[in-house]
Scaffold this motif. Sequence first.
Motif, PDB file in Angstrom:
ATOM      1  N   ALA A 140       0.879  -1.167   0.000  1.00 49.43           N
ATOM      2  CA  ALA A 140       0.000   0.000   0.000  1.00 49.43           C
ATOM      3  C   ALA A 140       0.914   1.213   0.000  1.00 49.43           C
ATOM      4  CB  ALA A 140      -0.915  -0.004   1.215  1.00 49.43           C
ATOM      5  N   VAL A 141       1.149   1.776  -1.167  1.00 50.70           N
ATOM      6  CA  VAL A 141       2.233   2.725  -1.362  1.00 50.70           C
ATOM      7  C   VAL A 141       1.711   4.071  -1.841  1.00 50.70           C
ATOM      8  CG1 VAL A 141       4.404   3.126  -2.592  1.00 50.70           C
ATOM      9  CG2 VAL A 141       3.755   0.815  -1.936  1.00 50.70           C
ATOM     10  N   ALA A 142       2.256   5.130  -1.269  1.00 51.34           N
ATOM     11  CA  ALA A 142       1.944   6.485  -1.719  1.00 51.34           C
ATOM     12  C   ALA A 142       2.880   6.870  -2.862  1.00 51.34           C
ATOM     13  CB  ALA A 142       2.093   7.467  -0.560  1.00 51.34           C
ATOM     14  N   PRO A 143       2.479   7.813  -3.710  1.00 49.09           N
ATOM     15  CA  PRO A 143       3.356   8.255  -4.798  1.00 49.09           C
ATOM     16  C   PRO A 143       4.634   8.899  -4.265  1.00 49.09           C
ATOM     17  CG  PRO A 143       1.096   8.998  -5.146  1.00 49.09           C
ATOM     18  CD  PRO A 143       1.173   8.480  -3.741  1.00 49.09           C
ATOM     19  N   ILE A 144       5.668   8.841  -5.089  1.00 51.16           N
ATOM     20  CA  ILE A 144       6.957   9.465  -4.775  1.00 51.16           C
ATOM     21  C   ILE A 144       7.311  10.438  -5.893  1.00 51.16           C
ATOM     22  CG2 ILE A 144       9.422   9.044  -4.410  1.00 51.16           C
ATOM     23  CD1 ILE A 144       8.634   6.257  -3.367  1.00 51.16           C
ATOM     24  N   VAL A 145       7.756  11.646  -5.517  1.00 52.90           N
ATOM     25  CA  VAL A 145       8.105  12.687  -6.489  1.00 52.90           C
ATOM     26  C   VAL A 145       9.539  13.137  -6.240  1.00 52.90           C
ATOM     27  CG1 VAL A 145       5.719  13.469  -6.723  1.00 52.90           C
ATOM     28  CG2 VAL A 145       7.199  14.536  -5.014  1.00 52.90           C
ATOM     29  N   THR A 146      10.138  13.753  -7.257  1.00 49.51           N
ATOM     30  CA  THR A 146      11.500  14.257  -7.108  1.00 49.51           C
ATOM     31  C   THR A 146      11.481  15.620  -6.426  1.00 49.51           C
ATOM     32  OG1 THR A 146      11.516  15.336  -9.285  1.00 49.51           O
ATOM     33  CG2 THR A 146      12.251  13.046  -9.185  1.00 49.51           C
ATOM     34  N   GLY A 200      -5.631   1.577   8.321  1.00 54.35           N
ATOM     35  CA  GLY A 200      -4.373   2.300   8.224  1.00 54.35           C
ATOM     36  C   GLY A 200      -3.824   2.387   6.821  1.00 54.35           C
ATOM     37  N   CYS A 201      -4.349   1.561   5.903  1.00 54.37           N
ATOM     38  CA  CYS A 201      -3.908   1.573   4.508  1.00 54.37           C
ATOM     39  C   CYS A 201      -5.023   2.047   3.578  1.00 54.37           C
ATOM     40  CB  CYS A 201      -3.466   0.175   4.078  1.00 54.37           C
ATOM     41  SG  CYS A 201      -2.052  -0.459   4.980  1.00 54.37           S
ATOM     42  N   MET A 202      -6.001   2.732   4.132  1.00 53.66           N
ATOM     43  CA  MET A 202      -7.155   3.146   3.337  1.00 53.66           C
ATOM     44  C   MET A 202      -6.727   4.051   2.179  1.00 53.66           C
ATOM     45  SD  MET A 202     -10.434   2.821   3.108  1.00 53.66           S
ATOM     46  CE  MET A 202     -10.738   2.081   4.706  1.00 53.66           C
ATOM     47  N   PRO A 203      -7.144   3.730   0.941  1.00 49.38           N
ATOM     48  CA  PRO A 203      -6.823   4.619  -0.176  1.00 49.38           C
ATOM     49  C   PRO A 203      -7.345   6.029   0.073  1.00 49.38           C
ATOM     50  CG  PRO A 203      -7.700   2.528  -0.972  1.00 49.38           C
ATOM     51  CD  PRO A 203      -7.897   2.536   0.511  1.00 49.38           C
ATOM     52  N   ILE A 204      -6.573   7.018  -0.302  1.00 48.18           N
ATOM     53  CA  ILE A 204      -6.936   8.403  -0.041  1.00 48.18           C
ATOM     54  C   ILE A 204      -8.261   8.754  -0.702  1.00 48.18           C
ATOM     55  CG2 ILE A 204      -5.588   9.286  -1.999  1.00 48.18           C
ATOM     56  CD1 ILE A 204      -5.915  11.018   1.426  1.00 48.18           C
ATOM     57  N   GLU A 205      -8.539   8.159  -1.881  1.00 43.33           N
ATOM     58  CA  GLU A 205      -9.785   8.474  -2.587  1.00 43.33           C
ATOM     59  C   GLU A 205     -10.997   7.869  -1.866  1.00 43.33           C
ATOM     60  OE1 GLU A 205      -7.890   4.881  -4.627  1.00 43.33           O
ATOM     61  OE2 GLU A 205      -7.243   6.836  -3.859  1.00 43.33           O
ATOM     62  N   PHE A 210      -1.007   9.129   1.277  1.00 40.06           N
ATOM     63  CA  PHE A 210      -1.648   9.087  -0.035  1.00 40.06           C
ATOM     64  C   PHE A 210      -1.580   7.713  -0.684  1.00 40.06           C
ATOM     65  CE2 PHE A 210      -2.367  13.451   0.398  1.00 40.06           C
ATOM     66  CZ  PHE A 210      -3.073  13.933  -0.691  1.00 40.06           C
ATOM     67  N   GLN A 211      -1.741   6.646   0.107  1.00 44.11           N
ATOM     68  CA  GLN A 211      -1.922   5.343  -0.511  1.00 44.11           C
ATOM     69  C   GLN A 211      -3.130   5.443  -1.439  1.00 44.11           C
ATOM     70  OE1 GLN A 211      -1.835   5.818   2.782  1.00 44.11           O
ATOM     71  NE2 GLN A 211      -0.154   4.641   3.636  1.00 44.11           N
TER      72      GLN A 211
END
Length: 440
Positions: A160-166, A225-230, A280-281
């Motif tokens: 359950a992963v959130a996005p990663i940005v530079t 705890g891993c609920m999708p943000i949407e 933001f999972q």
Amino acid sequence: MHKITIYGAGLAGCEAALWLAEHGVQVDLYEQKPVHFSPAHKSEGFAELVCSNSLKAERPDSASGLLKLEMRAMGSHLLQAAETARVAAGGALAVDRDRFSAEVTRMVESCPGITVHRQEVTEIPEDAPILVATGPLTEGALAEAVAALSGGEELNFYDAVAPIVTAESLDYNKVFAASRYGRGEADYLNCPFNKEEYETFHAALISAERAPRHDADKDLTVYEGCMPIEVMAARGADTIRFGPLRPVGLKDPNTGHRPWANVQLRKENTAGTLYNLVGFQTNLKWGEQQRVFRMIPGLENAEFVRYGVMHRNTFLNAPKVLAPDQSLKQHPNVFFAGQITGFEGYMESAASGLLAARSIFARLNGRPYTPPPASTMCGALIDYLMTPNKDFQPMGANMGILPRTAEITSIRDKRERYLALSNAAQTAMAAWVARQEDVE
């Protein structure tokens, strides 16, 4: 003659087996198909590509292109198979999946140094070196054996992963560094919403298109705890504003007031070149993630090195349990390769197999081994696996994990900057391979 046992004939296992056999090691390769199939795999062939037939870009100024160049320098056999099965795909390397699998299977089964055992395994012996490359859907008794060796709680079964940005793609005129109530160091970057911006973002988030679940993921339970943000946002207009987007304890330096809502970004690596979106999972489609999350103030031009995902994924807590040679710290005869280590992606998995093969070869011959330098893509991925992280998640090749020198940072054009990183990485990899060959 040296011998090695390998579990799993996916990309990592096959790459490792072929390289080791080429270097005179007798390989016993165990593959559970066709005796037993995982929920995702359908064919009896080796190196089966499940999700896509694309092995991504080949440009040297791209992360995936650089990874392939490094793999070729290390002696990849699977890239040879990919050339045999190549189909037209513009600047990407794409393959006919069935032909690719058939070619890898042929290469392995015809190799005189490899003995294939088509049977399911449930135990991991430690009396001699063994390489476990059983993939992200490792299950049953074998998964229990891996969990036991890795300490019980250091094996994950769900991603359950959130996005990663530079970091370099953020707008620092809008984003500010601060911790809530000014406590401790300013470890987070903050993206402040006003009321209108938040309401527009919330409406886009709850109406965005979600990704369909694959067969292997349909029985997954999504924990609170891993609920999708949407999903959380759909519960009410203020649910996420009182949850992961709560603005309490913060003051926007541009307005002098508390934001209406606030997204926090947390460092993903020690160099601070990557940040993840806290809380933001998500299960939104990748294109939708880019469209909606770029509505967050400061992320209008964000470069995503990884999108959020929610799926079944068995992987080790690598920073706690793995050594740099990809062996278990507490059980050094047991090596791991592929996506179960935290390498994310097809070519990344194969590269992990190559790296494991070289470290095992050094061990068998009583020679010291150090992974490639962190200035290479392969070395940077190993470095990521070794870096302490309280919420470790798998990582694929991306330019954000490569260390920056002042000279490279000064290059303003992104393509030119990435090409400079790639050239430096290729030089470092060539030198590392040469040193390896000198001691072989």
